[in-house]
Write an enzyme that holds these catalytic residues in place. Sequence first.
Site, mmCIF file in Angstrom:
data_model
loop_
_atom_site.group_PDB
_atom_site.id
_atom_site.type_symbol
_atom_site.label_atom_id
_atom_site.label_comp_id
_atom_site.label_asym_id
_atom_site.label_seq_id
_atom_site.Cartn_x
_atom_site.Cartn_y
_atom_site.Cartn_z
ATOM 1 N N ASN A 12 -10.636 -2.786 -6.363
ATOM 2 C CA ASN A 12 -9.818 -1.819 -7.106
ATOM 3 C C ASN A 12 -10.387 -1.466 -8.492
ATOM 4 O OD1 ASN A 12 -6.618 -3.022 -5.803
ATOM 5 N ND2 ASN A 12 -7.856 -1.278 -5.134
ATOM 6 N N ASP A 24 0.832 -1.209 0.000
ATOM 7 C CA ASP A 24 0.000 0.000 0.000
ATOM 8 C C ASP A 24 0.869 1.263 0.000
ATOM 9 O OD1 ASP A 24 -2.305 1.463 0.011
ATOM 10 O OD2 ASP A 24 -2.763 1.141 2.137
HETATM 11 C C1 FPP Z 1 -1.468 0.447 -3.467
HETATM 12 O O1 FPP Z 1 -1.103 1.777 -3.588
HETATM 13 C C2 FPP Z 1 -1.022 -0.282 -4.620
HETATM 14 C C3 FPP Z 1 -1.820 -0.876 -5.546
HETATM 15 C C4 FPP Z 1 -3.293 -0.898 -5.531
HETATM 16 C C5 FPP Z 1 -1.256 -1.569 -6.665
HETATM 17 C C6 FPP Z 1 -0.092 -2.389 -6.319
HETATM 18 C C7 FPP Z 1 0.394 -2.973 -7.530
HETATM 19 C C8 FPP Z 1 1.667 -2.993 -7.899
HETATM 20 C C9 FPP Z 1 2.805 -2.458 -7.106
HETATM 21 C C10 FPP Z 1 1.964 -3.684 -9.145
HETATM 22 C C11 FPP Z 1 2.323 -5.099 -8.839
HETATM 23 C C12 FPP Z 1 2.699 -5.762 -10.063
HETATM 24 C C13 FPP Z 1 3.603 -6.736 -10.113
HETATM 25 C C14 FPP Z 1 3.916 -7.289 -11.412
HETATM 26 C C15 FPP Z 1 4.271 -7.239 -8.899
HETATM 27 P P1 FPP Z 1 -2.271 2.845 -3.649
HETATM 28 O O2 FPP Z 1 -2.465 3.217 -5.084
HETATM 29 O O3 FPP Z 1 -3.467 2.328 -2.969
HETATM 30 O O4 FPP Z 1 -1.595 4.011 -2.860
HETATM 31 P P2 FPP Z 1 -2.369 5.107 -2.003
HETATM 32 O O5 FPP Z 1 -3.166 4.348 -0.976
HETATM 33 O O6 FPP Z 1 -1.236 5.893 -1.412
HETATM 34 O O7 FPP Z 1 -3.202 5.879 -2.955
#
Ligand code: FPP
EC number: 2.5.1.-
Length: 238
Positions: A60, A12
């Site tokens: 999501n 996250d």
């Molecule tokens: C949370 O940050 C992250 C996600 C919803 C996506 C995570 C996905 C990746 C890192 C890609 C993974 C892919 C591979 C191939 C391993 P957020 O967007 O919720 O952050 P925020 O809460 O600060 O807005």
Amino acid sequence: MSLPQHLALIMDGNGRWAAHRGMSRTEGHEAGVKTAQKVYRHCRNLGIRHLTLYAFSKENWQRPKDEVSFLFGLVTRYFTQKELRELMERDIRLQVLGELEDLPATTRKVLESYMEKTAGNSSMTLNLALNYSGRDEIVRAARLLLQDGLRPEEITEEALASRLYTVGQPDPDFIVRTSGEYRLSNYLLYQAAYSELYFTHTHWPDFDEAELDKALAEYAHRQRRFGRTGEQVESPTK
Ligand code: FPP
């Protein structure tokens, strides 16, 4: 040091990491993928046998369309031939936990081919929770129990667990969430019954090898009781 057999991560904070740097959310996700790669390599070197990364929940899909397609594009672009060689060299099996049918066709194809090609690898299983929801996984397992014609008395914890996406894998011993939120967000709900939980304020892109080592050191000090008393755990022969 006692290591978790199965480590599950909630990655996250990509968006917040980017916002603090005046960057776009997509740049945050790009950085997040690099961290995921660093972390899985580190886990493999340490000898962790099962690693689960929460990449995309069913919830999501409610994010802006552009961000959703960016994320799937990112996953698709990530799985290159070079990455496949790396998984083969490190003897890592890729598994997807979640509903593959609803993913964009190109992403699905890449993932299916990776799962097939890495199926014989056995040093570590890398689970990507993608289009995943813990409640949905339990409902799906209940439907399978019915479809398989089980009688009520045949419905046991084992029968249900063998119909979850994680079939054949141990439950997560340790669940780590980055970025300062204290919740599971529909992650591995059935499997998390006795997982140790760890929360850090570090945003996912900054969660490096040293941060993981810190979390693992804390895990090593936890006393796992599984419902027993402290005394029973210390003298298991009692
Ligand atoms: C949370 O940050 C992250 C996600 C919803 C996506 C995570 C996905 C990746 C890192 C890609 C993974 C892919 C591979 C191939 C391993 P957020 O967007 O919720 O952050 P925020 O809460 O600060 O807005």
